[in-house]
Write a protein that holds these residues in place. Sequence first.
Motif, PDB file in Angstrom:
ATOM      1  N   PRO B  13       9.412   5.652  16.052  1.00  0.00           N
ATOM      2  CA  PRO B  13       9.672   7.082  15.836  1.00  0.00           C
ATOM      3  C   PRO B  13      10.578   7.368  14.638  1.00  0.00           C
ATOM      4  O   PRO B  13      10.664   8.509  14.188  1.00  0.00           O
ATOM      5  N   GLU B  14      11.257   6.338  14.126  1.00  0.00           N
ATOM      6  CA  GLU B  14      12.150   6.560  12.977  1.00  0.00           C
ATOM      7  C   GLU B  14      11.373   6.663  11.669  1.00  0.00           C
ATOM      8  O   GLU B  14      11.909   7.072  10.649  1.00  0.00           O
ATOM      9  N   LEU B  15      10.109   6.234  11.688  1.00  0.00           N
ATOM     10  CA  LEU B  15       9.353   6.197  10.436  1.00  0.00           C
ATOM     11  C   LEU B  15       8.744   7.568  10.110  1.00  0.00           C
ATOM     12  O   LEU B  15       8.441   8.353  10.995  1.00  0.00           O
ATOM     13  N   LYS B  16       8.546   7.798   8.831  1.00  0.00           N
ATOM     14  CA  LYS B  16       8.024   9.080   8.373  1.00  0.00           C
ATOM     15  C   LYS B  16       6.539   9.215   8.746  1.00  0.00           C
ATOM     16  O   LYS B  16       5.769   8.269   8.634  1.00  0.00           O
ATOM     17  N   THR B  17       6.184  10.415   9.204  1.00  0.00           N
ATOM     18  CA  THR B  17       4.805  10.667   9.609  1.00  0.00           C
ATOM     19  C   THR B  17       3.909  10.863   8.387  1.00  0.00           C
ATOM     20  O   THR B  17       4.223  11.663   7.511  1.00  0.00           O
ATOM     21  N   LYS B  18       2.813  10.100   8.337  1.00  0.00           N
ATOM     22  CA  LYS B  18       1.845  10.265   7.239  1.00  0.00           C
ATOM     23  C   LYS B  18       0.468  10.541   7.834  1.00  0.00           C
ATOM     24  O   LYS B  18       0.133  10.061   8.909  1.00  0.00           O
ATOM     25  N   ILE B  19      -0.317  11.296   7.091  1.00  0.00           N
ATOM     26  CA  ILE B  19      -1.663  11.629   7.565  1.00  0.00           C
ATOM     27  C   ILE B  19      -2.696  11.121   6.577  1.00  0.00           C
ATOM     28  O   ILE B  19      -2.508  11.198   5.364  1.00  0.00           O
ATOM     29  N   LYS B  20      -3.754  10.533   7.114  1.00  0.00           N
ATOM     30  CA  LYS B  20      -4.831  10.039   6.263  1.00  0.00           C
ATOM     31  C   LYS B  20      -6.156  10.370   6.945  1.00  0.00           C
ATOM     32  O   LYS B  20      -6.336  10.084   8.122  1.00  0.00           O
ATOM     33  N   ASP B  21      -7.061  10.978   6.228  1.00  0.00           N
ATOM     34  CA  ASP B  21      -8.383  11.329   6.743  1.00  0.00           C
ATOM     35  C   ASP B  21      -8.318  12.069   8.082  1.00  0.00           C
ATOM     36  O   ASP B  21      -9.054  11.756   9.023  1.00  0.00           O
ATOM     37  N   GLY B  22      -7.435  13.022   8.179  1.00  0.00           N
ATOM     38  CA  GLY B  22      -7.403  13.870   9.352  1.00  0.00           C
ATOM     39  C   GLY B  22      -6.818  13.258  10.609  1.00  0.00           C
ATOM     40  O   GLY B  22      -6.924  13.824  11.692  1.00  0.00           O
ATOM     41  N   SER B  23      -6.199  12.076  10.470  1.00  0.00           N
ATOM     42  CA  SER B  23      -5.462  11.583  11.639  1.00  0.00           C
ATOM     43  C   SER B  23      -4.177  10.903  11.159  1.00  0.00           C
ATOM     44  O   SER B  23      -3.977  10.706   9.961  1.00  0.00           O
ATOM     45  N   ILE B  24      -3.308  10.573  12.097  1.00  0.00           N
ATOM     46  CA  ILE B  24      -2.037   9.950  11.728  1.00  0.00           C
ATOM     47  C   ILE B  24      -2.318   8.574  11.123  1.00  0.00           C
ATOM     48  O   ILE B  24      -3.071   7.775  11.683  1.00  0.00           O
ATOM     49  N   ASP B  25      -1.724   8.317   9.974  1.00  0.00           N
ATOM     50  CA  ASP B  25      -1.914   7.040   9.295  1.00  0.00           C
ATOM     51  C   ASP B  25      -1.005   5.985   9.941  1.00  0.00           C
ATOM     52  O   ASP B  25       0.213   6.039   9.821  1.00  0.00           O
ATOM     53  N   LEU B  26      -1.646   5.065  10.645  1.00  0.00           N
ATOM     54  CA  LEU B  26      -0.869   4.036  11.351  1.00  0.00           C
ATOM     55  C   LEU B  26      -1.030   2.672  10.693  1.00  0.00           C
ATOM     56  O   LEU B  26      -0.655   1.655  11.276  1.00  0.00           O
ATOM     57  N   SER B  27      -1.579   2.677   9.457  1.00  0.00           N
ATOM     58  CA  SER B  27      -1.882   1.385   8.826  1.00  0.00           C
ATOM     59  C   SER B  27      -0.631   0.527   8.644  1.00  0.00           C
ATOM     60  O   SER B  27      -0.674  -0.675   8.837  1.00  0.00           O
ATOM     61  N   GLY B  28       0.480   1.141   8.299  1.00  0.00           N
ATOM     62  CA  GLY B  28       1.675   0.324   8.072  1.00  0.00           C
ATOM     63  C   GLY B  28       2.679   0.435   9.207  1.00  0.00           C
ATOM     64  O   GLY B  28       3.840   0.076   9.047  1.00  0.00           O
ATOM     65  N   ALA B  29       2.232   0.968  10.352  1.00  0.00           N
ATOM     66  CA  ALA B  29       3.180   1.271  11.425  1.00  0.00           C
ATOM     67  C   ALA B  29       3.760   0.006  12.036  1.00  0.00           C
ATOM     68  O   ALA B  29       3.081  -1.006  12.160  1.00  0.00           O
ATOM     69  N   SER B  30       5.035   0.074  12.396  1.00  0.00           N
ATOM     70  CA  SER B  30       5.563  -0.968  13.261  1.00  0.00           C
ATOM     71  C   SER B  30       5.644  -0.341  14.646  1.00  0.00           C
ATOM     72  O   SER B  30       5.865   0.860  14.784  1.00  0.00           O
ATOM     73  N   TRP B  31       5.410  -1.166  15.646  1.00  0.00           N
ATOM     74  CA  TRP B  31       5.268  -0.636  16.997  1.00  0.00           C
ATOM     75  C   TRP B  31       6.457  -1.002  17.863  1.00  0.00           C
ATOM     76  O   TRP B  31       7.001  -2.099  17.744  1.00  0.00           O
TER      77      TRP B  31
END
Lengths: 321, 273
Positions: B13-31
């Motif tokens: 939740p500390e990471l900045k929200t990014k959007i790609k192709d109409g959904s949340i961009d989770l490509s670089g997300a840490s979980w």
Amino acid sequence: MGNVLAYCEFGGSTLKSSALSNLSFARAAAAAHGGEVIALLVGQGASAAGADAARYAAKVVVVDDAALEHYLAETHAPIVARLAGEHGASVVSATATTLGKDLMPRVAGLLDAGMASDVSKLAAGNQFVRPILAGNAYSTVEVSTDVICATPRQTEWPAAEPGHAGVVTTAPAGDVDALGAVVERIESSKSDRPELTDAKVVVAGGRGMKSGENFKVLEELADLLGAAMGASRAATDAGMVPADWQVGQTGKIVAPELYFAVAISGAIQHLAGMKGSKTIVAINKDPEAPIFQVADYGVVTTWEKAVPELIEEIKKVKAAR
Amino acid sequence: MKILVPLKRVPDPELKTKIKDGSIDLSGASWVVNPFDEYAVETALRLLENGESGARDGGEVVVVTIGPADAAQQLRSALAMGADRAIRVDGEDKALDSRTVVAVLQAVIAEEKPDLVVMGKQAVDGDANQVGQMLAAKLGWPQATFAASVELPADKATILVGREVDAGVEYKRIPLPGVVTVDLRIVSPKAVKNSVTPDSFAYGDGPRYASLKGIMAAKKKPLAEKKLSDYGATPAPVIVEKGVELPPPRKAGQKVDDIPTLVKKLVEEAKAV
């Protein structure tokens, strides 16, 4: 089908202001579904508020029973689910208050309905816009069940205007089974100030206030403005002020006309609860504090200096009127 | 006493929200474990142990998640905190909605027969706050949501839950089995009481960190791998995301020099006072 069953909270003989937001959502949903709004009041003493509800909806259903003394999701949800069926509801809604948030998913479970939480906008009859990720994004969701449950967010829906002379009918509570659940007691935090979620002005303090004692000066400002008191999670967690003052993702969501954030740095968590406010004033000694990014007016100074001065200046303005 | 804790992984939740192709961009997300679910694990552990000695007073904490293979990491985190056993049901986030999750949990509960389900009040990605209440409805169990405190009596037949509601704090007692969803204050030092931990004992604030010993032990604890079909569930979501947008940015604000100027602007410009 096509009707909207709007569960309305009441106090004494009137609807709560949160219920008026639900009714404005319900009107929009009913228009989209080609049905009508049915306001539902459930609880001991509900009959007293029936007449008030009838000012806002053509149909009002009251379930008033001594067995419903305290609100319990276990007893209210089956009543709501049953009446949704009896009244041909395709949408069942309650404002996203702590009660609505407790109740409505249980109703959805009983109806096997899909649900949209914290709805901020209706995009189409079964498409709902709602905040996700602590309000950092808005998602549009389509719910494809025949009956849809929804909790509109109070701050996103204006209070419905009266204008009906509705018909009030009563419905039986049926078998009330609390599944063994009991409310043993409620420790209420009564105050003469307006409720945080209803207030036109909110004065909130953060970690930088350092102690509960220091909040007194903020309370003086709040009382001068007829404001409710708020706080950041840092301040409530530190025990400076009561937990129910907390504004934020995990506290109350507020959207007053005027919000004072004093000695609040502006964590995402907090911003999620107040960035819908019309005018935001930030007072913080740290010029880099994130709160300044959402504030309409920022003053870089200490609260010790700013708040007494603010009180004096506002008194002057009031005296001149 | 057996406690089941359903948990979900969420993007940090500390990471900045990014959007790609109409959904949340989770490509670089840490979980991470959804914070409220982590509080639920902490709550379950506190309910079953003597906080002062750290000794477990019997019982079992089982954690369950529905997620892809990587989600095993979040289960291991819970095991490292002290949970005993884990179940991962293979599933992709996109194919799941609250109804599907509830159907799977209902089947897990039929098999595990826990005395209590403790879970977070909401996941901080979807922020929906639905699963606990829906699950309780489906099971025909009582519920106590938004718990800020819990108290388990010696007979473990009921649980008393302090809930932060609009009017203050409501103390609701439910018989077990039941569903409790927790809010953040459940991890404050004296929020969880059982009949074993001395009343004078205060926990540290927040959920515990896994010890090195706990992390080592977690590697050996059982983690069952299951499929949705094992629980008779098919991913047929009725709640489907059609698009995501960032909120409109707020109009840039202004810094003002002093309080008299601020009040002048509030009166004349914003007409807010």
